[in-house]
Design an enzyme around this catalytic site. Structure first.
Site, PDB file in Angstrom:
ATOM      1  N   LYS A  57       0.815  -1.222   0.000  1.00 27.27           N
ATOM      2  CA  LYS A  57       0.000   0.000   0.000  1.00 27.27           C
ATOM      3  C   LYS A  57       0.845   1.268   0.000  1.00 27.27           C
ATOM      4  O   LYS A  57       0.395   2.317  -0.440  1.00 27.27           O
ATOM      5  CB  LYS A  57      -0.979  -0.022   1.154  1.00 27.27           C
ATOM      6  CG  LYS A  57      -2.048  -1.093   0.931  1.00 27.27           C
ATOM      7  CD  LYS A  57      -3.142  -1.093   1.947  1.00 27.27           C
ATOM      8  CE  LYS A  57      -4.189  -2.137   1.597  1.00 27.27           C
ATOM      9  NZ  LYS A  57      -3.650  -3.522   1.694  1.00 27.27           N
TER      10      LYS A  57
HETATM   11  C1  LIG Z   1      -4.285  -4.610   1.013  1.00 33.64           C
HETATM   12  C2  LIG Z   1      -3.487  -5.864   0.849  1.00 33.64           C
HETATM   13  C3  LIG Z   1      -3.857  -6.863  -0.079  1.00 33.64           C
HETATM   14  C4  LIG Z   1      -5.100  -6.764  -0.938  1.00 33.64           C
HETATM   15  O1  LIG Z   1      -5.006  -5.785  -1.921  1.00 33.64           O
HETATM   16  P1  LIG Z   1      -6.321  -5.221  -2.635  1.00 33.64           P
HETATM   17  O2  LIG Z   1      -5.864  -4.056  -3.427  1.00 33.64           O
HETATM   18  O3  LIG Z   1      -7.246  -4.826  -1.517  1.00 33.64           O
HETATM   19  O4  LIG Z   1      -6.872  -6.306  -3.468  1.00 33.64           O
HETATM   20  C5  LIG Z   1      -3.039  -7.980  -0.201  1.00 33.64           C
HETATM   21  N1  LIG Z   1      -1.944  -8.138   0.571  1.00 33.64           N
HETATM   22  C6  LIG Z   1      -1.566  -7.211   1.471  1.00 33.64           C
HETATM   23  C7  LIG Z   1      -0.362  -7.459   2.314  1.00 33.64           C
HETATM   24  C8  LIG Z   1      -2.316  -6.034   1.647  1.00 33.64           C
HETATM   25  O5  LIG Z   1      -1.932  -5.127   2.558  1.00 33.64           O
END
Ligand SMILES: *Cc1c(COP(=O)(O)O)cnc(C)c1O
Length: 468
Positions: free
Chosen positions: A115
């Site tokens: 993120k």
């Molecule tokens: C947020 C997240 C996901 C999922 O990603 P999306 O964009 O919500 O599909 C997968 N793995 C980790 C470690 C995350 O923080």
């Protein structure tokens, strides 16, 4: 030529990038998307010299989406700053595992999860837009551990933003708590609520639902439906293909809210050659059902060792649905309202056969996830986190003879989920220095009862707007 943005539900005003950035959700409840897909420039598609610098590539790929909102030199500068502190010179390094499998590491940012790649940029774009308008906002959010720190790191020290993050007292891991509470910035406010994550979320919802409070305190959010987050994530798909000269490639993406894999779809719409997207889910497999059968039904959320994917309704799927329905906002709105009312959705067979060609949904259960971590460690010495393992297991299982390279997106550093990893391989993953130093830093956090009036008073104090 600046792009316009339209809502997936067809009834909200058409907006420019700056408005879309600050608005998040559209006024009709839909999500904003560009009114057309720009084409990747020849420079973005491999014209940049050598291996290419990530920030240069990122600015090149994203420019058509923001053209008109910022001068190009200022945008380039914000992009460069966003990735300057990543702890790997490639920003998103790729590792070849053999058998056509690759791992792309998206966890080299400040909080060691993918993120950061979008939020580091979005925090800067937000602040810039607010400065231009002479406005200030207070971002309020709830976290069960993982997303709070990425949001805090994204906006710390930004002049026109305060951020208040609620977490459930005693219910986030020590590392997760310290990633939030050791940030020494005057605009960062951590609150430990005496309650559960659901209590925290309810408090946040109640604050946003109070229109007067929301306006007085200039409340805002940077959640995963924000278009700018999707935009920033398209870049690493382009990097994966162009840096390594892969001419036939599929991606396996551990999926929760569908933001990450949707960004891959956007890159493909812009002309990136991609065969197939493997949508990998844990036992919360509503998306897998959708891609396997063209229908889906909501059930309850099951906790797993990949908690960032413990989601039933993936909000960003709406953007794909809008495309599949030939950008008919009224039909998209109808289908989603129906889904909300009945808990079920079915798409017609023409659309689902279209999906079959280049999407696969794969569900990976807890045993297979742990086995995948253990096998990879045994065979290569590499340690992956449980989210990444879901993507890896899905790639291996759904591999076809006709496939070229498959790139698995590694979404978190294994040390962030050390206990689950240790259970699989009996070894704690090594702590990266960024997490190690947290143990020595002082913490800043306010503990409050699960009481809306008390939390509102605290937010008002943090926002500096007083109680209106
Ligand atoms: C947020 C997240 C996901 C999922 O990603 P999306 O964009 O919500 O599909 C997968 N793995 C980790 C470690 C995350 O923080």
């Amino acid at each position: 030529m600046s792009l316009k943005y339209v809502s997936t539900r067809g009834r909200a005003p058409v907006l420019d990038f700056g408005d879309v950035l600050l608005a998040g959700l559209a006024a009709d409840g839909g999500l904003y998307v560009p009114d057309q897909w720009p084409e990747l420039s020849p420079e973005a598609l491999g014209g940049l010299p050598g291996r290419g610098d990530y920030a240069d590539l990122a600015a090149e790929v994203m420019w058509p989406f923001v053209d008109g909102a910022y001068p190009r030199t200022r945008f380039d500068e914000m992009v460069r700053d966003s990735y300057a502190e990543f702890d790997h010179p490639d920003v998103v390094p790729m590792v070849e595992l053999g058998d056509g499998l690759w791992l792309m590491e998206l966890f080299h940012g400040p909080t060691l999860a993918f993120k950061d790649i979008a939020l580091q940029l979005v925090g800067r774009l937000f602040d810039e837009e607010l400065k231009r308008r002479g406005e200030r906002v207070t971002i309020v959010g709830a976290t069960s551990g993982d997303t709070g720190s990425a949001a805090i790191e994204a906006v710390r020290d930004r002049e026109n933003i305060q951020i208040v993050i609620l977490h459930p007292h005693g219910r986030v891991s020590e590392v997760q708590r310290r990633q939030m509470t050791t940030i020494d910035s005057a605009n960062v406010h951590n609150v430990a609520i005496e309650g559960t994550f659901d209590d925290c979320q309810d408090l946040v919802k109640a604050m946003f639902a109070d229109a007067a409070f929301r306006a007085d305190q200039r409340l805002s959010a940077v959640n995963s439906i924000n278009w700018a987050r999707v935009m920033a994530q398209t870049v690493y798909y382009v990097a994966a293909v162009t840096r390594h000269g892969l001419d036939q490639v599929s991606f396996s993406v551990p999926t929760g809210n569908f933001g990450n894999v949707l960004a891959g779809h956007v890159a493909r719409q812009m002309g990136l050659p991609v065969d197939r997207f493997i949508v990998a889910s844990n036992r919360n497999d509503i998306l897998t059902q959708f891609f396997a059968s063209g229908s889906m039904a909501i059930s309850e959320v099951h906790p797993t060792m990949s908690p960032s994917m413990d989601i039933q309704v993936s909000s960003n799927l709406e953007r794909l649905l809008f495309e599949l329905l030939d950008r008919d906002g009224i039909r998209t709105a109808e289908m989603l309202e129906d889904f909300r009312a009945t808990g079920e959705m079915r798409i017609d067979s023409r659309i689902s056969s279209e999906l079959d060609r280049n999407w696969s949904g794969v569900r990976v259960d807890e045993d297979e996830t742990a086995a995948c971590i253990a096998e990879l460690y045994r065979d290569t010495g590499m340690i992956i986190d449980p989210h990444t393992a879901v993507g890896m297991a899905a790639a291996r299982r759904s591999r076809r003879d006709s496939d070229g390279a498959i790139v698995v997106l590694a979404t978190a550093h294994p040390a962030k989920f050390g206990d689950a990893v240790e259970a699989a391989i009996r070894v704690q993953p090594p702590m990266p220095p960024a997490l190690d130093v947290l143990a020595e830093r002082p913490e800043r956090c306010t503990r409050l009862a699960n009481d809306l009036a008390a939390v509102k008073a605290h937010v008002a104090q943090c926002s500096g707007h007083g109680v209106g």
